[in-house]
Each structure stands twice: as C-alpha cells, then as structure tokens.
Scaffold this active site. Structure first.
Site, PDB file in Angstrom:
ATOM      1  N   ARG A 113       0.838  -1.201   0.000  1.00 35.63           N
ATOM      2  CA  ARG A 113       0.000   0.000   0.000  1.00 35.63           C
ATOM      3  C   ARG A 113       0.873   1.252   0.000  1.00 35.63           C
ATOM      4  O   ARG A 113       0.426   2.318  -0.400  1.00 35.63           O
ATOM      5  CB  ARG A 113      -0.931  -0.004   1.212  1.00 35.63           C
ATOM      6  CG  ARG A 113      -1.994  -1.095   1.171  1.00 35.63           C
ATOM      7  CD  ARG A 113      -2.777  -1.119   2.475  1.00 35.63           C
ATOM      8  NE  ARG A 113      -3.463   0.143   2.689  1.00 35.63           N
ATOM      9  CZ  ARG A 113      -4.005   0.493   3.864  1.00 35.63           C
ATOM     10  NH1 ARG A 113      -3.907  -0.318   4.900  1.00 35.63           N
ATOM     11  NH2 ARG A 113      -4.617   1.658   3.999  1.00 35.63           N
ATOM     12  N   HIS A 114       2.113   1.112   0.490  1.00 32.33           N
ATOM     13  CA  HIS A 114       3.048   2.238   0.484  1.00 32.33           C
ATOM     14  C   HIS A 114       3.757   2.247  -0.866  1.00 32.33           C
ATOM     15  O   HIS A 114       4.759   1.576  -1.069  1.00 32.33           O
ATOM     16  CB  HIS A 114       4.048   2.099   1.634  1.00 32.33           C
ATOM     17  CG  HIS A 114       3.404   2.091   2.982  1.00 32.33           C
ATOM     18  ND1 HIS A 114       2.936   3.231   3.586  1.00 32.33           N
ATOM     19  CD2 HIS A 114       3.128   1.070   3.831  1.00 32.33           C
ATOM     20  CE1 HIS A 114       2.407   2.924   4.759  1.00 32.33           C
ATOM     21  NE2 HIS A 114       2.505   1.623   4.929  1.00 32.33           N
ATOM     22  N   GLN A 122       7.901  -9.520  -5.668  1.00 35.54           N
ATOM     23  CA  GLN A 122       7.496 -10.558  -4.725  1.00 35.54           C
ATOM     24  C   GLN A 122       7.502 -11.938  -5.359  1.00 35.54           C
ATOM     25  O   GLN A 122       7.207 -12.096  -6.551  1.00 35.54           O
ATOM     26  CB  GLN A 122       6.095 -10.258  -4.175  1.00 35.54           C
ATOM     27  CG  GLN A 122       5.636 -11.256  -3.118  1.00 35.54           C
ATOM     28  CD  GLN A 122       4.385 -10.803  -2.397  1.00 35.54           C
ATOM     29  OE1 GLN A 122       3.835  -9.743  -2.702  1.00 35.54           O
ATOM     30  NE2 GLN A 122       3.921 -11.572  -1.445  1.00 35.54           N
ATOM     31  N   SER A 124       6.242 -15.161  -6.685  1.00 33.70           N
ATOM     32  CA  SER A 124       4.942 -15.401  -7.295  1.00 33.70           C
ATOM     33  C   SER A 124       4.524 -16.851  -7.103  1.00 33.70           C
ATOM     34  O   SER A 124       5.185 -17.774  -7.592  1.00 33.70           O
ATOM     35  CB  SER A 124       4.996 -15.081  -8.799  1.00 33.70           C
ATOM     36  OG  SER A 124       3.794 -15.497  -9.420  1.00 33.70           O
ATOM     37  N   ARG A 216       4.292   1.952  10.558  1.00 29.98           N
ATOM     38  CA  ARG A 216       4.148   0.512  10.747  1.00 29.98           C
ATOM     39  C   ARG A 216       4.771  -0.019  12.040  1.00 29.98           C
ATOM     40  O   ARG A 216       4.785  -1.235  12.254  1.00 29.98           O
ATOM     41  CB  ARG A 216       4.730  -0.222   9.538  1.00 29.98           C
ATOM     42  CG  ARG A 216       3.957   0.050   8.255  1.00 29.98           C
ATOM     43  CD  ARG A 216       2.484  -0.292   8.396  1.00 29.98           C
ATOM     44  NE  ARG A 216       1.750  -0.112   7.138  1.00 29.98           N
ATOM     45  CZ  ARG A 216       0.488  -0.464   6.946  1.00 29.98           C
ATOM     46  NH1 ARG A 216      -0.182  -1.012   7.942  1.00 29.98           N
ATOM     47  NH2 ARG A 216      -0.099  -0.256   5.782  1.00 29.98           N
TER      48      ARG A 216
END
Length: 261
Positions: A113-114, A122, A124, A216
């Site tokens: 989201r940042h 990432q 997969s 966070r």
C-alpha cells in the site's frame, strides 16, 4: 509445516561516484566540500543527500552564492537541519533495498500500500509451487497449547493437500509442459494460507522509509509488520544515523522528532 521467523537483509544502498562529483564541483566551485566530506566517516547515502541539498542553494562553500555568506560545515548538523525544516524531497535521492524473508502475505498486502518512493518484487505463487507451508507464530500464540495444536493440524492438512495436488496433476512426470505446471500451480495457490511465509524485495527512498517506519511500528499496526519495521529502523540507524537521529523508540513504536515532510 515449518516454523519460521521474519528476516530482514539489506542488499543494496547508495554508492557515490566521487570523480563525477569532483569534476562538477571543479567547474562550478565547491571542491572544498567534497574534499572535507570524502575524508569524513559519513556514509555515501548521507553525503548524497547533503550534496543534493546544497545544490538547491549552491552552498557547498561560502561565496558561491552571493546570498549565502555562511554555510554549515558539520554534515550531521546540516542533515539535522534538513530533517528539522522538513525538506523532504532531498531524502528521496537515497534508495535502500531489502530482502524481507519468511514474511507473510498478510504483511506484503499491507506493505505494498506504500507505493510512493517504493518498488517491490514478490515471490509469485503462480510459478513457485509449494511443497511445505512455512509459517510464523507470534510468541503469545506459541504459548497457547490448544491453539497451536489445532492450528498445526490445519497447516499440516493444507500442506498435505499441496503435495496431493502436485501428484494428482502429474506435475513431476516426465514430459509435463511448463504451461500445464503454471496453470495448475496457479490453482494450487488458492489453498495456501495468507500467513504463508514468502519473500519480497523492497526498495524505498529515505523519505518513504522514515514515513513507513513511523506508520508501521505504531501501537495499532499489525504485529508482524511492527516486528519487521523495527528491524528495518535499526538497520537504518546504522546506515544513515544522521537521518534517523531524531527518533525515540517507546514500546516498539518509532517516534520521530520531526514529522515527515
């Protein structure tokens, strides 16, 4: 099922080409700044920020800008003033890259989201087939015997189902083409829990890192992401001490002396 712990590794950070900077400063003036900073123990990330900030006012040394009669010669004080004056754009020049290993997709869904000032790559699960379910349990959960017994049974069932599907779809038989493997692996990931340990490469500039470390590690943040960004914050205190010098840590929450610009 294999219990794992989230791991943070810094794998890339800024490195200055001093010859290029010196060539520029030889032309416009300010070489004394370069000579001084290169002989100091400050990291390249901070030197890059200082160079970029001084570009705004041509303040590498007195006299280059008629409007500037005095300049700070202490780099840490200079960068402290950048933080204190919320000159946040300067912080965007320095990027750091981390591997976040054995973190859950709960964490990565929140992390991505940042977006501003960040990049992500990432693992997969459309391509990476699971043969086990690595999983992190917080300490309070590990102390609950009934919870752990029930949870481990669920994870073992899901892990066994992954293995059964691989055999059922004949993924390891000779001659099975990659398109079939990808198709079936994409289906199989639907049975992977969101808490599955995975990996992501995370790059962020210093402005973004200051913001995300604060957000966070706040008391209301999810506990795994608090753990990970506490680790990141501690790494950054070593890598860019002048930029993170204004933080205090209270009950795991990183509180900046100056809010993000």
């Amino acid at each position: 099922m294999r219990h794992v712990e989230p791991v943070v590794s810094l794998i890339a950070k800024p490195q200055i080409d001093w010859e290029a900077i010196d060539a520029y400063l030889d032309e416009v003036g300010g070489r004394s700044w370069s000579d001084r900073v290169q002989n100091a123990p400050s990291p390249d990330a901070e030197d890059l920020l200082e160079f970029s900030g001084r570009m705004c006012y041509r303040s590498w040394e007195p006299g280059l800008n008629p409007n500037v009669s005095r300049v700070r010669t202490d780099s840490a004080a200079y960068l402290g003033n950048v933080i204190g004056s919320q000159h946040g754009s300067v912080l965007e020049h320095a990027n750091f890259t981390f591997i976040l290993h054995n973190v859950s997709r709960v964490l990565t869904h929140e992390l991505i989201r940042h977006r501003a000032g960040c990049a992500y790559s990432q693992e997969s699960l459309r391509y990476v087939r699971l043969d086990e379910v690595p999983f992190w349990f917080p300490e309070w959960a590990r102390e609950d015997e009934e919870l752990m017994e029930r949870s481990l049974k669920v994870l073992e069932t899901l892990e066994e189902h992954q293995k059964w599907m691989a055999e059922h779809f004949k993924l390891d038989e000779e001659g099975t083409n990659f398109a079939h493997k990808k198709h079936m692996t994409s289906f199989m990931r639907r049975f992977a829990p969101e808490g599955l340990g995975t990996g992501i490469v995370y790059t962020a500039n210093l402005r973004s890192l200051r913001h995300v470390v604060e957000m966070r590690t706040a008391p209301g943040a999810e506990e795994e992401i608090r753990l990970v960004f506490d680790k990141i914050g501690r790494i950054m205190q070593q890598e860019a001490p002048a930029i993170f010098a204004d933080y205090t840590v209270e009950d795991g929450a990183w509180l900046p002396g100056t809010r993000k610009a």
